[in-house]
Design an enzyme around this catalytic site. Structure first.
Site, PDB file in Angstrom:
ATOM      1  N   GLU A   1      25.663 -74.509 -67.073  1.00  0.00           N
ATOM      2  CA  GLU A   1      26.746 -74.570 -68.066  1.00  0.00           C
ATOM      3  C   GLU A   1      27.688 -75.720 -67.704  1.00  0.00           C
ATOM      4  O   GLU A   1      28.099 -75.850 -66.555  1.00  0.00           O
ATOM      5  CB  GLU A   1      27.512 -73.243 -68.063  1.00  0.00           C
ATOM      6  CG  GLU A   1      28.718 -73.249 -69.004  1.00  0.00           C
ATOM      7  CD  GLU A   1      29.342 -71.867 -69.128  1.00  0.00           C
ATOM      8  OE1 GLU A   1      28.599 -70.874 -69.311  1.00  0.00           O
ATOM      9  OE2 GLU A   1      30.576 -71.777 -69.025  1.00  0.00           O
TER      10      GLU A   1
ATOM     11  N   GLY B   1      36.539 -65.741 -77.683  1.00  0.00           N
ATOM     12  CA  GLY B   1      37.549 -66.625 -77.086  1.00  0.00           C
ATOM     13  C   GLY B   1      38.708 -65.785 -76.581  1.00  0.00           C
ATOM     14  O   GLY B   1      38.915 -64.645 -77.018  1.00  0.00           O
ATOM     15  N   ASP B   2      39.447 -66.336 -75.628  1.00  0.00           N
ATOM     16  CA  ASP B   2      40.606 -65.613 -75.076  1.00  0.00           C
ATOM     17  C   ASP B   2      41.785 -65.708 -76.033  1.00  0.00           C
ATOM     18  O   ASP B   2      42.011 -66.755 -76.634  1.00  0.00           O
ATOM     19  CB  ASP B   2      41.000 -66.210 -73.718  1.00  0.00           C
ATOM     20  CG  ASP B   2      40.076 -65.721 -72.608  1.00  0.00           C
ATOM     21  OD1 ASP B   2      39.619 -64.562 -72.688  1.00  0.00           O
ATOM     22  OD2 ASP B   2      39.805 -66.515 -71.695  1.00  0.00           O
TER      23      ASP B   2
HETATM   24  P1  FAD Z   1      34.081 -59.701 -77.509  1.00  0.00           P
HETATM   25  O1  FAD Z   1      32.642 -59.382 -77.352  1.00  0.00           O
HETATM   26  O2  FAD Z   1      34.641 -59.705 -78.904  1.00  0.00           O
HETATM   27  O3  FAD Z   1      34.906 -58.684 -76.614  1.00  0.00           O
HETATM   28  C1  FAD Z   1      36.307 -58.875 -76.403  1.00  0.00           C
HETATM   29  C2  FAD Z   1      36.972 -57.522 -76.123  1.00  0.00           C
HETATM   30  O4  FAD Z   1      36.973 -56.741 -77.317  1.00  0.00           O
HETATM   31  C3  FAD Z   1      36.255 -56.676 -75.068  1.00  0.00           C
HETATM   32  O5  FAD Z   1      37.225 -55.978 -74.331  1.00  0.00           O
HETATM   33  C4  FAD Z   1      35.401 -55.715 -75.888  1.00  0.00           C
HETATM   34  O6  FAD Z   1      35.147 -54.485 -75.220  1.00  0.00           O
HETATM   35  C5  FAD Z   1      36.315 -55.500 -77.108  1.00  0.00           C
HETATM   36  N1  FAD Z   1      35.546 -55.209 -78.336  1.00  0.00           N
HETATM   37  C6  FAD Z   1      34.468 -55.868 -78.781  1.00  0.00           C
HETATM   38  N2  FAD Z   1      34.050 -55.339 -79.951  1.00  0.00           N
HETATM   39  C7  FAD Z   1      34.905 -54.327 -80.247  1.00  0.00           C
HETATM   40  C8  FAD Z   1      35.013 -53.398 -81.325  1.00  0.00           C
HETATM   41  N3  FAD Z   1      34.136 -53.422 -82.341  1.00  0.00           N
HETATM   42  N4  FAD Z   1      36.040 -52.500 -81.294  1.00  0.00           N
HETATM   43  C9  FAD Z   1      36.936 -52.468 -80.267  1.00  0.00           C
HETATM   44  N5  FAD Z   1      36.872 -53.335 -79.222  1.00  0.00           N
HETATM   45  C10 FAD Z   1      35.874 -54.241 -79.219  1.00  0.00           C
HETATM   46  N6  FAD Z   1      35.791 -68.905 -73.758  1.00  0.00           N
HETATM   47  C11 FAD Z   1      36.035 -70.068 -74.421  1.00  0.00           C
HETATM   48  O7  FAD Z   1      37.130 -70.247 -74.976  1.00  0.00           O
HETATM   49  N7  FAD Z   1      35.086 -71.047 -74.527  1.00  0.00           N
HETATM   50  C12 FAD Z   1      33.839 -70.915 -73.969  1.00  0.00           C
HETATM   51  O8  FAD Z   1      33.007 -71.814 -74.083  1.00  0.00           O
HETATM   52  C13 FAD Z   1      33.558 -69.714 -73.235  1.00  0.00           C
HETATM   53  N8  FAD Z   1      32.350 -69.513 -72.666  1.00  0.00           N
HETATM   54  C14 FAD Z   1      32.080 -68.335 -72.020  1.00  0.00           C
HETATM   55  C15 FAD Z   1      30.799 -68.133 -71.469  1.00  0.00           C
HETATM   56  C16 FAD Z   1      30.485 -66.946 -70.819  1.00  0.00           C
HETATM   57  C17 FAD Z   1      29.119 -66.750 -70.247  1.00  0.00           C
HETATM   58  C18 FAD Z   1      31.482 -65.924 -70.692  1.00  0.00           C
HETATM   59  C19 FAD Z   1      31.167 -64.641 -69.976  1.00  0.00           C
HETATM   60  C20 FAD Z   1      32.750 -66.107 -71.240  1.00  0.00           C
HETATM   61  C21 FAD Z   1      33.071 -67.301 -71.913  1.00  0.00           C
HETATM   62  N9  FAD Z   1      34.318 -67.530 -72.486  1.00  0.00           N
HETATM   63  C22 FAD Z   1      34.582 -68.709 -73.158  1.00  0.00           C
HETATM   64  C23 FAD Z   1      35.396 -66.530 -72.346  1.00  0.00           C
HETATM   65  C24 FAD Z   1      35.434 -65.522 -73.519  1.00  0.00           C
HETATM   66  O9  FAD Z   1      35.792 -66.191 -74.705  1.00  0.00           O
HETATM   67  C25 FAD Z   1      36.470 -64.445 -73.163  1.00  0.00           C
HETATM   68  O10 FAD Z   1      36.019 -63.677 -72.089  1.00  0.00           O
HETATM   69  C26 FAD Z   1      36.979 -63.563 -74.298  1.00  0.00           C
HETATM   70  O11 FAD Z   1      38.143 -62.859 -73.861  1.00  0.00           O
HETATM   71  C27 FAD Z   1      35.993 -62.518 -74.797  1.00  0.00           C
HETATM   72  O12 FAD Z   1      34.973 -63.077 -75.518  1.00  0.00           O
HETATM   73  P2  FAD Z   1      33.718 -62.183 -75.977  1.00  0.00           P
HETATM   74  O13 FAD Z   1      32.879 -63.045 -76.826  1.00  0.00           O
HETATM   75  O14 FAD Z   1      33.100 -61.509 -74.828  1.00  0.00           O
HETATM   76  O15 FAD Z   1      34.490 -61.098 -76.893  1.00  0.00           O
END
Ligand code: FAD
Length: 286
Positions: free
Chosen positions: A17, A109-110
């Site tokens: 990555e 995303g965060d």
């Molecule tokens: P989600 O899957 O939407 O989860 C986020 C939170 O919401 C979790 O606590 C989950 O339990 C909760 N949730 C999900 N669905 C529901 C629902 N239906 N009801 C209630 N709660 C729910 N960030 C960047 O900005 N750019 C990047 O390029 C990037 N790359 C990454 C690569 C990897 C491998 C990883 C592990 C993380 C990366 N991140 C990146 C960080 C990521 O964007 C953050 O960790 C973010 O806070 C969560 O993204 P997610 O897609 O996991 O979110």
């Protein structure tokens, strides 16, 4: 090629990555890194997408396109939805199609105070559904062996992960971790929850103490005693710390492969030296 098709061929999938250069730096500043990483022939390279990234102006797709079209290595573009609405994402998907990018890591995303949140996509699973409706992409998702920081419990987080996979995620990549036993516990829970998607273990080699402290604060990864001792012993000797960090990552990877992990995803931190050292050490084990 869809990245999910790389799994189940009797070989551990091995990927890197990287992140795009800062907005103030030219895109060419990453070309040397790409050249050195592509020579190592990983199964794919993923390119991050700036937090709150702007779908109309980012370097992710251009870099992913170069990886795929110049070097013939499969590319995965990360895409976050927290700061984008449907129209923004459509623009980005069209751009991916034009550039021949077949694989997306779909992320929420965060949520940060400086990034205006748009309402169209609440979770990554909403983005996954939208991508499926608007193109023929391989879709991956993120998962968290130590639980996502916002989730109330790992049980709840894994239930949400199941929803995301059911929406169309074909493979998963974990957040970085330094204690393999946490990954194995998580993997077991994921299997019990009926999630069948292959899981790539995200490994971050230590290159300097500050970087690790920042990452750990951001993602909440716990530090085993063995790791803390290493940091303490070598923190004043940067070269020794890099060597120790590489050895630690290799040790983690050997254990993971021996235990049959689906894939290893190296958080390369745009550091080809470190990635080459690790690749050389584990290549024959994959
Ligand atoms: P989600 O899957 O939407 O989860 C986020 C939170 O919401 C979790 O606590 C989950 O339990 C909760 N949730 C999900 N669905 C529901 C629902 N239906 N009801 C209630 N709660 C729910 N960030 C960047 O900005 N750019 C990047 O390029 C990037 N790359 C990454 C690569 C990897 C491998 C990883 C592990 C993380 C990366 N991140 C990146 C960080 C990521 O964007 C953050 O960790 C973010 O806070 C969560 O993204 P997610 O897609 O996991 O979110």
């Amino acid at each position: 090629m869809k990245i999910a098709s790389l799994y189940g061929r009797g070989k551990t999938v091995f990927s890197f990555e990287i992140f795009p250069p800062k907005p103030t730096s030219p895109i060419e500043s990453i070309y040397g890194v790409l050249e050195e990483l592509c020579v190592l022939k990983p199964d794919y390279i993923s390119v991050t997408y700036g937090a709150g990234g702007n779908a109309r102006d980012n370097k992710t797709s251009e870099i992913a396109s170069r990886i795929k079209n110049k070097y013939g290595i499969e590319a995965m573009a990360h895409l976050t939805c927290v700061g984008n609405d449907r129209d923004d994402i459509l623009v980005q998907l069209e751009d991916f199609k034009k550039k021949g990018i077949d694989n997306i890591l779909a992320l929420r995303g965060d949520i940060k105070p400086d990034i205006p949140v748009k309402e169209d996509f609440k979770y990554a699973s909403d983005l996954v559904t939208f991508i499926k409706e608007n193109g023929d992409f391989g879709i991956s998702g993120a998962c968290y062996p130590e639980c996502h920081l916002e989730a109330k419990s790992i049980v709840e987080d894994i239930a949400n992960l199941k929803t995301k996979v059911d929406c169309g995620v074909q493979s998963l990549i974990t957040q970085l971790f330094f204690d393999n036993s946490l990954f194995y516990d998580f993997y077991e829970k994921v299997q019990i929850a009926g999630i069948k998607a292959p899981i790539c273990a995200g490994i971050m080699p230590v290159t300097n103490k500050k970087q690790i402290e920042r990452m750990v604060t951001m993602c909440g990864a716990s530090l085993p005693q063995k790791f803390v001792k290493m940091l303490q012993r070598y923190e004043g000797r940067p070269e020794a710390l890099v060597d120790a960090g590489i050895a630690y990552a290799v040790d983690q990877i050997v254990d993971l492969i021996s235990n049959g992990v689906d894939g290893i995803h190296i958080y390369a931190m745009n550091n080809p030296y470190v990635v080459r050292k690790i690749s050389d050490s584990v290549r024959t084990l994959l």
